[in-house]
Write a protein that holds these residues in place. Structure first.
Motif, PDB file in Angstrom:
ATOM      1  N   ALA A   1      16.394   9.453  57.383  1.00  0.00           N
ATOM      2  CA  ALA A   1      16.727   8.038  57.200  1.00  0.00           C
ATOM      3  C   ALA A   1      18.121   7.735  57.745  1.00  0.00           C
ATOM      4  CB  ALA A   1      16.643   7.669  55.719  1.00  0.00           C
ATOM      5  N   GLY A   2      19.072   8.609  57.466  1.00  0.00           N
ATOM      6  CA  GLY A   2      20.432   8.380  57.935  1.00  0.00           C
ATOM      7  C   GLY A   2      20.562   8.465  59.438  1.00  0.00           C
ATOM      8  N   VAL A   3      19.924   9.479  60.034  1.00  0.00           N
ATOM      9  CA  VAL A   3      20.003   9.656  61.488  1.00  0.00           C
ATOM     10  C   VAL A   3      19.354   8.489  62.222  1.00  0.00           C
ATOM     11  CG1 VAL A   3      19.173  11.082  63.398  1.00  0.00           C
ATOM     12  CG2 VAL A   3      20.197  12.164  61.397  1.00  0.00           C
ATOM     13  N   LEU A   4      18.289   7.924  61.650  1.00  0.00           N
ATOM     14  CA  LEU A   4      17.614   6.791  62.283  1.00  0.00           C
ATOM     15  C   LEU A   4      18.386   5.483  62.096  1.00  0.00           C
ATOM     16  CD1 LEU A   4      13.867   7.481  61.383  1.00  0.00           C
ATOM     17  CD2 LEU A   4      15.000   7.841  63.584  1.00  0.00           C
ATOM     18  N   LEU A   5      18.955   5.288  60.903  1.00  0.00           N
ATOM     19  CA  LEU A   5      19.597   4.016  60.598  1.00  0.00           C
ATOM     20  C   LEU A   5      21.039   3.929  61.090  1.00  0.00           C
ATOM     21  CD1 LEU A   5      18.319   3.353  56.952  1.00  0.00           C
ATOM     22  CD2 LEU A   5      17.622   2.178  59.050  1.00  0.00           C
ATOM     23  N   ALA A   6      21.780   5.039  61.017  1.00  0.00           N
ATOM     24  CA  ALA A   6      23.204   5.004  61.348  1.00  0.00           C
ATOM     25  C   ALA A   6      23.473   4.494  62.767  1.00  0.00           C
ATOM     26  CB  ALA A   6      23.830   6.381  61.135  1.00  0.00           C
ATOM     27  N   PRO A   7      22.782   5.000  63.802  1.00  0.00           N
ATOM     28  CA  PRO A   7      23.069   4.473  65.151  1.00  0.00           C
ATOM     29  C   PRO A   7      22.810   2.977  65.271  1.00  0.00           C
ATOM     30  CG  PRO A   7      21.819   6.518  65.284  1.00  0.00           C
ATOM     31  CD  PRO A   7      21.798   6.096  63.852  1.00  0.00           C
ATOM     32  N   VAL A   8      21.749   2.483  64.626  1.00  0.00           N
ATOM     33  CA  VAL A   8      21.428   1.050  64.684  1.00  0.00           C
ATOM     34  C   VAL A   8      22.549   0.236  64.046  1.00  0.00           C
ATOM     35  CG1 VAL A   8      19.809  -0.726  63.942  1.00  0.00           C
ATOM     36  CG2 VAL A   8      18.954   1.512  64.672  1.00  0.00           C
ATOM     37  N   VAL A   9      22.981   0.668  62.853  1.00  0.00           N
ATOM     38  CA  VAL A   9      24.036  -0.060  62.144  1.00  0.00           C
ATOM     39  C   VAL A   9      25.342  -0.002  62.909  1.00  0.00           C
ATOM     40  CG1 VAL A   9      25.377  -0.153  60.008  1.00  0.00           C
ATOM     41  CG2 VAL A   9      22.930   0.345  59.914  1.00  0.00           C
ATOM     42  N   LEU A  10      25.669   1.169  63.469  1.00  0.00           N
ATOM     43  CA  LEU A  10      26.918   1.315  64.218  1.00  0.00           C
ATOM     44  C   LEU A  10      26.915   0.449  65.476  1.00  0.00           C
ATOM     45  CD1 LEU A  10      27.556   5.154  63.882  1.00  0.00           C
ATOM     46  CD2 LEU A  10      28.986   3.320  62.971  1.00  0.00           C
TER      47      LEU A  10
END
Length: 278
Positions: free
Chosen positions: A245-254
């Protein structure tokens, strides 16, 4: 992409080296482990109920897991500070600069965490009785630590993207400290009310502590755990879900956060910081 990763790696190593040559940061590296060692000193001879298991032995590996999970707070603090002073804006202006920035932060934060864990673990092994030092499962400790960092550092990046100022970091730390309190760090989670124990088991903090305990404690101590089991499969599954979940969401949010950054916003935040200081 490869040059950006290489530049990020080099940047992370430079930041890591600077953190151990700066007096204030060096003090912070030693402060928390020393405080935890003091707590372990007072817990070392106390038993958990009538089990004959020492609380100090239960607490040391749990604290290791907690410290590793606190990497998300460190990542959030670094990202928020760099956003506030314009470092992120400068990284955005360079081709693949955001990738290099993120790689550098992961290297520096993870490296600092590993050093902090060593500062705590080495004297802790000498201070606390009841650990399976000679038969410790170091492989389990390593995979739990690595998977736990992958699960928590992206969460820190996401939180750092959401909060825009260093003052807002208190909104992160207080809930994290609350989760630590119910995650079986200083006292086995089986001794907590059922509904609180369920909440604690949703977080990666509990599972990192459980994984560390399974690596450093004798098999006989498993009787204080849920289901009298180290639950390695469940540990890998829960940490894996958080990691994905973190690896998928973090780039989008950043990426979304970086698109909103501008010189005027950085100047505005700097002006507010100066007004608060005055």
């Amino acid at each position: 992409m490869t040059p950006a990763i290489r530049i990020g790696w080099q940047r992370g190593l430079i930041e890591l080296r600077q953190s151990f040559t700066n007096g204030a940061e060096l003090f912070s590296h030693f402060l928390w482990p020393v405080l935890m060692l003091v707590a372990l000193f007072f817990l070392r001879d106390r038993d958990f109920g009538s089990t004959g298991i020492l609380l100090g032995a239960l607490a040391l590996p749990s604290i290791l897991g907690m410290n590793a999970a606190m990497g998300m707070v460190s990542m959030s603090q670094h990202l928020t500070a760099d956003r506030e002073d314009g470092t992120l804006l400068r990284a955005k202006a360079v081709p693949n600069g955001m990738l290099a920035y993120v790689v550098g932060k992961v290297v520096s934060v993870a490296g600092g965490l590993l050093a902090d864990l060593a500062i705590l673990l080495i004297p802790g092994l000498l201070l606390v009785d009841g650990l399976a030092v000679g038969s410790a499962n170091w492989f389990t400790l390593i995979w739990v630590l690595v998977l736990g960092l992958v699960a928590t550092l992206p969460i820190g990046a996401i939180l750092g993207s959401v909060f825009t100022s260093a003052r807002s970091q208190g909104l992160i730390q207080l809930p994290v400290l609350g989760l630590i309190a119910i995650s079986g760090i200083f006292y086995p989670i089986t001794a907590l009310p059922g509904w609180i124990a369920w909440i604690g088991q949703v977080t990666p903090i509990y599972w990192m502590g459980l994984g560390m305990r399974s690596a450093l404690l004798p098999d006989s101590t498993v009787v204080v755990e849920v289901g009298d089991s180290w639950r390695h499969l469940e540990t890998a599954a829960v940490l894996g879900v958080w990691a994905i979940a973190g690896v998928l969401l973090a780039p989008v949010v950043l990426r979304r956060m970086a698109r909103r950054e501008s010189g005027s916003k950085v100047a505005e935040r700097r002006e507010r910081a100066l007004q608060r200081a005055a």
